[in-house]
Design an enzyme around this catalytic site. Structure first.
Site, short mmCIF file in Angstrom:
data_model
loop_
_atom_site.label_atom_id
_atom_site.label_comp_id
_atom_site.label_asym_id
_atom_site.label_seq_id
_atom_site.Cartn_x
_atom_site.Cartn_y
_atom_site.Cartn_z
N HIS A 68 1.41 3.05 5.64
CA HIS A 68 1.30 3.75 4.88
C HIS A 68 -0.13 4.04 4.40
O HIS A 68 -0.43 5.20 3.40
CB HIS A 68 1.40 2.61 3.34
CG HIS A 68 1.97 3.62 2.29
ND1 HIS A 68 1.32 4.53 2.01
CD2 HIS A 68 3.27 2.53 1.07
CE1 HIS A 68 1.93 5.09 0.25
NE2 HIS A 68 3.23 3.75 0.37
N ASP A 82 3.17 9.06 2.98
CA ASP A 82 4.02 8.14 1.86
C ASP A 82 5.59 8.99 1.86
O ASP A 82 5.59 9.23 3.17
CB ASP A 82 3.27 8.79 0.83
CG ASP A 82 1.72 9.01 0.39
OD1 ASP A 82 1.14 9.82 0.83
OD2 ASP A 82 1.55 7.48 0.78
#
Lengths: 353, 502, 328
Positions: free
Chosen positions: B473, B477
């Protein structure tokens, strides 16, 4: 020559009968060592020899005024008689040729003929010819700087006399009147190159004037003449009058070395007649004529010498050989591991690293 | 006692001599140094004297003959005191060259695995997957890590080359780096290179040792609240294409969390020592899981068209290639096609930048006996389906045989993980760092699916396969990943029946 | 502490040693009344007289050979070669005789003497007044070779050299003679032969240098720190033989990167020896190739300033080489 003349002659020079017999003995001894080493070489015991046969008269005589333990000597490879007169023993000479581990000259590190003896004030000599002459001059300079009563003698051949360093040495000695005696033993051959191809002007001594010193030519076969010249030079030096160049004309009875055969380049008739110029029988004749030498004395000296040579030979051969692990030692007076780097390199026997 | 007289060396570099004539004959008595014979050499001619006195007992070489230096030429029987002979020269001991064996570079040996038995068509319409251990499959293994040669042990020699450079596998590790890797047992794949051309520098390794792997510039910031997706039914819910709440990983804890204390084994318990592979997996998984913020997206893919295509072509494929066409190969092809449009998924995180990898080196997780390896198909995008298939078979079988090369375990840019072969319908794989995403393909299961056909909703029985993408992450995304997955799905769902099996 | 330049420090060392030990003498061309062409012996002749500060004829062979004789006799001669470029006539004496005397005599003879010579370029001296010819001698076993880079080291090392029982060749970079002043400890401070000094600590790379290159390397290190954030460690070797490998290797272990800098030409230069030693002994610590920055392969420093500037190493060149290595 009349007996009276000769007797006066060595007497004139302040030499006693014992002195001249001593000279004779020294010449015989040097010859005996020389001859023994040739035999050893031909028998395969010595790898290499440079002989001084024919030079003994000049060598013994010129070395005779030198004071053992006080004066210094920087000889060359043919200086067996000079070195022995100045203190080296027959055993020292033979040991050097056998390259034994405790040899005083080099501990087996140098080739035969590279004499040296710190206990005798005889400077360790090397192979590049003539370098010793500068060393002698340096010693003389040292004595001069310190005001010491020390005379240095250096010997070299007529071939070597042409090396640039000889010129530098003599010039410097002349400039500062250093207490040094230059003895050039001119035997007419530098290995195979004869005098007329070696020395322009034909005489080494004639250069002396250019160096601000007297130059003397003496008959190398005339022992007393050689002695006279050397003694005068020695006294001059001690008086602070500077250096002297003595050119002693000698004969080279043997080839240059055991690797050389002079019959291949020297006129056979010349070689034939060499023996007639051998200084030893000539001096013996002189001494006999002067009534100093008798058959009895002669035989007794020779017997002593033979015994001494045999003993020296035997003792020399019994000495230990050098040890390989030792070859790494004494490179520097202040030991540095590995011979110069800060990291210690373990010496490897017989190997390189 | 006889002394042998040999031809002496009369001059340096003289090697032989000719006996001109003998001066004595057998039976003569000589004294030491009396002349024995005359010799001619190329340098000197000379008389050779006797080195000892005695009786000449034998003459061995006649007049006129030439012999080498050292050849016996006569014998003399000594009488009385023998002459001193030369002390034998000391032989220096031969120098022993230090045996210096440089560390051999060898491919690391992953643990041997049993020859896989074909999972067969068991359970489910299955992708033919090479690895299968009959016994105790790992409980939901989360394949992520490669096993590198673990250098600090006696068994595994130090790999002499290689290193996970950011440029995708350039094998430039300097001696200092290799030494540190070896001394600290570092998994090279964990290292990021800050040197020229992405080289792993010594400082990189030292920093790694000091601070642990991949210090994130900011710890996983306020992770979106989420339940940990459990690897089970929950994920079966069809996931919409749109971005969804990501199940985020637990926030990155300290790089080396202290393990919970474990009570000592008691009666009946068995201790199993850790293999090198197990240690490596443990270390890597811990490290990745604690430093990379994982997030997950799951989608469903209708594989019916692919299945149909495969069924239609598998026989021909099998007879041509000698093996079945694996669904993994198909998925890999779909992935490589799609990655071109989504390069961020084929990248690496480098502290203050993201490096998009040019090459597509797809890692394939392979379960081996008691462990896991992830060999890499280099430049998979350049291979055809059959090419990928062949590579998969090759690396799988060699993985089991422990015959993978070091370069085959390095340089991966994206990993495909077939969890479906043992029945999983949802899994949450651990990213194969330093990659930023990993894709699980779950079991293909026949399920009812609502489809819109000609404007009407119908229920059809379709071959459904979930795909889970775990992603880093920090780099990716949800939306990006979602789009990527959607594109992969599109490739698979719209599979052209005319696709060549070339 | 006094602030002296190299020349003053060298002169002071000789003065102090001559006063301390009356066996010490100086000989060479123009060393006496003139005080040396660079002024290294200025004032000594007036103080110690003709016999201890001796003007010799123009004969390098004799200067070296007679010095050896005097050393054998028991003096401690300091022989000056007017320029390192002119040492070659003395080569025979230095290599055949002086370096070998102790070994060939099985340790029974020694030549405790010093040969001092100005070397190096950057002073418009051209091909025959600028040579860096230390390598002819560094490879000669039996000699000790020194090349100080600071006045304090020059004084301390020259004292050590004069007291050393072995022959020492003392290389003085002429550009540094009056280039700068630095603190020199007063009194009898002797710097031991065979120890390098870490002139500047750093962790990114090690620069090994000597003589004038110390000054240049330190300047380069400042620039590197300021502009690149690269911390260079500067190791001033000071002693070429014996070489302080311990310090060199420790530095390489610390930084992983070695840059050797010398003005002498590269091929077969002293840097090759250092590089080889590092490669052999610190292999596992290398994080980059051992690099040499050295003078170009031409037979000496050309005269015109454009040509000389092209030839000479400078802080800027060192910075460039260091940058490249640091970025590896």
């Amino acid at each position: 020559m009349a007996t009276t003349d000769i007797k006066l002659r060595h007497g004139d020079l302040g030499l006693s009968d014992d002195d001249v017999l001593g000279m004779y003995r020294a010449m015989l001894m040097a010859r005996a060592v020389d001859e023994r080493m040739w035999l050893m070489q031909r028998a395969g015991k010595i790898a290499f020899i440079i002989s001084g046969q024919g030079h003994e008269g000049a060598q013994v005589a010129t070395a005779w005024p030198m004071r053992k333990g006080t004066d210094w000597m920087a000889p060359f490879y043919r200086s067996i008689a000079s070195a022995m007169t100045f203190g080296m023993s027959a055993e020292d000479i033979i040991t050097a040729h056998l390259a034994k581990g405790d040899d005083v000259s080099s501990g087996g590190r140098q080739m035969p003929g590279h004499y040296g003896g710190a206990p005798y004030n005889i400077v360790s000599l090397s192979s590049p010819v003539g370098t010793q002459v500068l060393h002698a001059v340096g010693i003389a300079m040292g004595a001069w700087v310190r005001g010491d009563d020390v005379v240095t003698m250096t010997q070299f051949g007529e071939g070597t006399s042409n090396q640039g360093e000889i010129h530098e040495a003599m010039n410097f000695a002349g400039v500062h009147k250093l207490p040094v005696i230059f003895v050039c033993e001119n035997n007419g051959y530098a290995i195979s190159v004869p005098l007329d191809r070696q020395v322009a002007g034909g005489s080494v001594a004639s250069r002396a004037a250019g160096y601000g010193m007297p130059g003397v030519v003496v008959d190398g076969g005339d022992v007393l003449a050689c002695y006279a010249a050397a003694r005068e030079a020695h006294e001059r030096a001690r008086r602070g009058e500077g250096p002297t160049l003595i050119e002693a004309r000698v004969v080279r009875l043997t080839s240059h070395s055991s690797d050389d055969d002079q019959r291949r380049y020297r006129d056979p008739s010349e070689v034939e007649h060499l023996k007639e110029q051998d200084p030893i029988p000539m001096f013996a004749a002189e001494l006999r004529a002067a009534g100093v030498l008798t058959d009895e004395i002669d035989e007794s000296i020779k017997a002593e010498i033979k015994a001494e040579i045999n003993a020296a030979n035997k003792a020399a051969e019994a000495r230990p050989d050098p040890v390989a692990a030792d070859a790494h030692e004494r490179v520097y007076a202040e030991p540095i591991p590995g011979g110069g780097t800060a990291v210690a390199l373990a010496p490897i026997e017989g190997g390189s690293h | 006692m006889a002394t042998t007289i040999k031809m002496p060396q009369l001059g340096e570099s003289v090697t032989e001599g000719t006996i001109e004539r003998w001066l004595v004959k057998e039976g003569d008595t000589v004294e030491q140094y009396d002349p024995l014979f005359e010799v001619v050499t190329d340098k000197v001619n000379a008389e050779v004297p006797a080195e000892i006195g005695g009786t000449v007992s034998k003459i061995l070489v006649p007049d006129g003959e030439t012999v080498a230096v050292g050849t016996p030429v006569a014998e003399i029987d000594a009488e009385g005191a023998g002459a001193a002979t030369d002390a034998p020269a000391e032989e220096p001991a031969a120098a022993e060259a230090p045996a210096d064996q440089p560390a051999e570079a060898e491919a690391p040996e992953p643990a041997q695995a049993e020859v896989p038995t074909d999972a067969g068509e068991a359970a489910v319409e299955q992708q033919e997957q090479a690895p299968a251990t009959a016994e105790a499959p790992e409980p939901a293994p989360e394949p992520a890590a490669e096993t590198e040669a673990q250098p600090a042990t006696a068994q595994q020699p130090v790999p002499q080359n290689g290193g996970v450079a950011a440029d995708g596998g350039s094998a430039r590790m300097t001696p200092a780096v290799r030494r540190l890797v070896r001394e600290h047992g570092i998994d090279v794949a964990q290292l990021r290179g800050s040197g020229a051309g992405g080289r792993v520098t010594r400082d990189d390794v030292l920093a790694y040792i000091d601070k642990g792997p991949q210090t994130a510039s900011a710890p996983a910031a306020s992770p979106p609240p989420a339940a940990q997706a459990a690897p089970s039914a929950e994920a079966q819910a069809p996931a919409p294409v749109a971005p969804q709440a990501q199940a985020a990983a637990a926030p990155a804890s300290a790089p080396s969390p202290t393990p919970a204390s474990v009570p000592a084994p008691s009666g009946g318990d068995t201790e199993i020592a850790l293999s090198q592979m197990r240690k490596a997996i443990a270390k890597k998984m811990t490290q990745v899981k604690t430093t990379v913020p994982h997030a997950y997206t799951v989608i469903e893919v209708d594989m019916t068209n692919v299945v149909k295509w495969r069924e239609a072509n598998n026989m021909a494929f099998k007879s041509r290639e000698g093996a079945s066409l694996s669904y993994v190969a198909v998925v890999v092809k779909a992935v490589t096609e799609t990655l071109r449009k989504h390069p961020t998924l084929n990248s690496q995180f480098a502290e203050d930048k993201i490096i998009l990898k040019q090459a597509m080196n797809i890692g394939i997780a392979v379960a081996v006996d008691n462990g896991l390896v992830v060999p890499v198909i280099a430049n998979a995008d350049q291979l055809s389906i059959s090419g990928v298939n062949a590579r998969i078979r090759d690396i799988s079988s060699r993985a089991h045989a422990g015959k993978l090369r070091l370069d085959e375990l390095q340089g991966g840019t994206f990993t495909v993980n077939n969890t479906g072969w043992f029945g999983s319908v949802s899994s949450m794989p651990i990213i194969n760092a330093p990659e930023v995403a990993i894709l699980s393909m779950e079991a293909i299961v026949k399920r009812p699916r609502v489809m819109e056909i000609d404007g009407a909703d119908v229920i059809a029985i379709r071959h459904m396969m979930n795909m889970t993408c775990s992603f880093d992450h920090r780099v990716l995304d949800g939306a990006q990943v979602g789009f990527f997955l959607a594109d992969v799905r599109a490739v698979l769902e719209e599979w052209d029946q005319a696709t060549s099996i070339g | 502490m006094a602030e002296l330049n190299m020349l003053e420090a060298i002169r002071l060392a000789m003065d102090e040693e001559m006063e301390r030990d009356d066996r010490v003498m100086v000989l060479g061309e123009d060393v006496g009344k003139k005080g040396g062409v660079f002024g290294a012996t200025e004032g000594l002749w007036a103080k110690y007289g003709d016999k201890r500060v001796l003007d010799t004829p123009l004969t390098e062979g004799m200067i070296a050979g007679a010095a050896m004789g005097a050393a054998v006799y028991g003096l401690r001669p300091i022989a000056e070669m007017q320029f390192a470029d002119f040492v070659y006539p003395a080569f025979n004496q230095i290599v055949s005789e002086i370096s070998r005397l102790h070994y060939r005599s099985n340790g029974t003879f020694s030549a405790p003497m010093v040969i001092r010579m100005p070397y190096g370029g950057g002073v418009h001296g051209a091909l025959y007044h600028s040579q860096s010819n230390e390598t002819y001698f560094t490879s000669t076993v039996g000699l000790k070779i020194l090349a100080p880079g600071t006045p304090a080291d020059a004084k301390g090392l020259l004292k050590a050299a004069i007291r050393d029982p072995d022959p020492v060749m003392f290389f003085e970079h002429k550009k540094t003679y009056r280039l700068f002043k630095a603190e020199v400890p007063e009194g009898d401070t002797v710097v031991p032969i065979g120890k390098a000094s870490v002139a500047r600590e750093g962790r990114h790379l090690s620069i090994f240098c000597y003589g004038f290159m110390r000054t240049c390397a330190l300047e380069a290190a400042e620039t590197l720190a300021r502009e690149d954030g690269v911390e260079a460690e500067v190791v001033d070797l000071r002693s070429l033989r014996p070489l302080d490998l311990d310090t060199i290797l420790a530095s390489v272990e610390k930084t992983g990167k070695a840059l050797v800098v010398h003005e002498a030409n590269r091929f077969g230069g002293f840097g090759a020896e250092i590089a080889a030693e590092i490669g052999e002994r610190a292999f596992e610590h290398l994080d980059g190739p051992v690099t040499r920055l050295a003078g170009p392969e031409v037979p000496g420093v050309p005269f015109h300033h454009t040509l000389e500037d092209w030839f000479m190493l400078s802080p800027a060149r060192i910075v460039q080489a260091a940058r490249d290595l640091a970025a590896y």
